[in-house]
Design a protein around this motif. Structure first.
Motif, mmCIF file in Angstrom:
data_model
loop_
_atom_site.group_PDB
_atom_site.id
_atom_site.type_symbol
_atom_site.label_atom_id
_atom_site.label_comp_id
_atom_site.label_asym_id
_atom_site.label_seq_id
_atom_site.Cartn_x
_atom_site.Cartn_y
_atom_site.Cartn_z
ATOM 1 N N THR A 121 49.833 -68.236 -32.306
ATOM 2 C CA THR A 121 48.833 -67.778 -33.138
ATOM 3 C C THR A 121 48.604 -69.116 -34.000
ATOM 4 N N PRO B 120 40.161 -63.636 -34.133
ATOM 5 C CA PRO B 120 40.110 -62.155 -34.839
ATOM 6 C C PRO B 120 41.713 -62.323 -35.165
ATOM 7 N N ILE B 121 42.091 -61.508 -36.574
ATOM 8 C CA ILE B 121 43.358 -61.358 -36.983
ATOM 9 C C ILE B 121 44.078 -60.428 -35.876
ATOM 10 N N GLY B 122 45.347 -60.830 -35.436
ATOM 11 C CA GLY B 122 46.241 -60.081 -34.798
ATOM 12 C C GLY B 122 46.118 -60.883 -33.441
ATOM 13 N N ASN B 123 45.212 -61.780 -32.906
ATOM 14 C CA ASN B 123 45.213 -62.245 -31.653
ATOM 15 C C ASN B 123 45.754 -63.815 -31.717
ATOM 16 N N HIS B 124 45.668 -64.247 -30.182
ATOM 17 C CA HIS B 124 46.405 -65.649 -30.114
ATOM 18 C C HIS B 124 45.833 -66.367 -29.319
ATOM 19 N N ASN C 228 43.192 -54.822 -32.805
ATOM 20 C CA ASN C 228 42.114 -55.177 -33.357
ATOM 21 C C ASN C 228 41.771 -54.560 -34.819
ATOM 22 N N TYR C 229 41.723 -55.296 -35.826
ATOM 23 C CA TYR C 229 41.582 -54.745 -37.077
ATOM 24 C C TYR C 229 40.053 -54.500 -37.150
ATOM 25 N N ASN D 223 42.659 -70.492 -40.943
ATOM 26 C CA ASN D 223 41.615 -69.355 -40.748
ATOM 27 C C ASN D 223 40.243 -69.854 -40.462
ATOM 28 N N ASP D 224 39.198 -69.142 -40.716
ATOM 29 C CA ASP D 224 37.939 -69.567 -40.314
ATOM 30 C C ASP D 224 37.339 -70.450 -41.685
#
Length: 93
Positions: A36, A13-17, A83-84, A40-41
């Motif tokens: 990070t 997820p965006i903002g995670n590492h 979490n976005y 991307n996916d």
């Protein structure tokens, strides 16, 4: 870093590492650092990390000097407190 198959996505997820762990017999304790991914996916089968190399860095020197292509490192994640949910809407947990 290669993933399980050429269709596998990291799904971070965006903002995670993720945490990268390195250990060998010369170390008293394993070395762990958070990174990070910069992929991307839409990038399937692999992920990339931007790792700054420090001349006295514990993990970067071990990775540069001791890890070869086709060897494994242990990864853990996703980790993070942001979490976005939708654009411009985030929750700090």
């Amino acid at each position: 870093f290669e993933l399980k198959s050429n269709t596998t996505i990291l799904g971070l997820p965006i903002g995670n590492h993720i945490m990268i762990k390195y250990e060998d017999k010369s170390l008293e304790y394993p070395i762990m650092r958070a990174y990070t991914p910069i992929t991307n996916d839409s990038d399937k089968g692999h992920f990339e990390l931007l790792i700054k190399i420090y001349s006295d860095g514990a993990l970067t020197q071990k990775l540069m000097n001791n890890i070869s292509i086709n060897e494994y490192v242990e990864c853990k994640g996703p980790l993070g407190a942001i979490n976005y949910h939708k654009p411009s809407s985030l929750q700090i947990t």
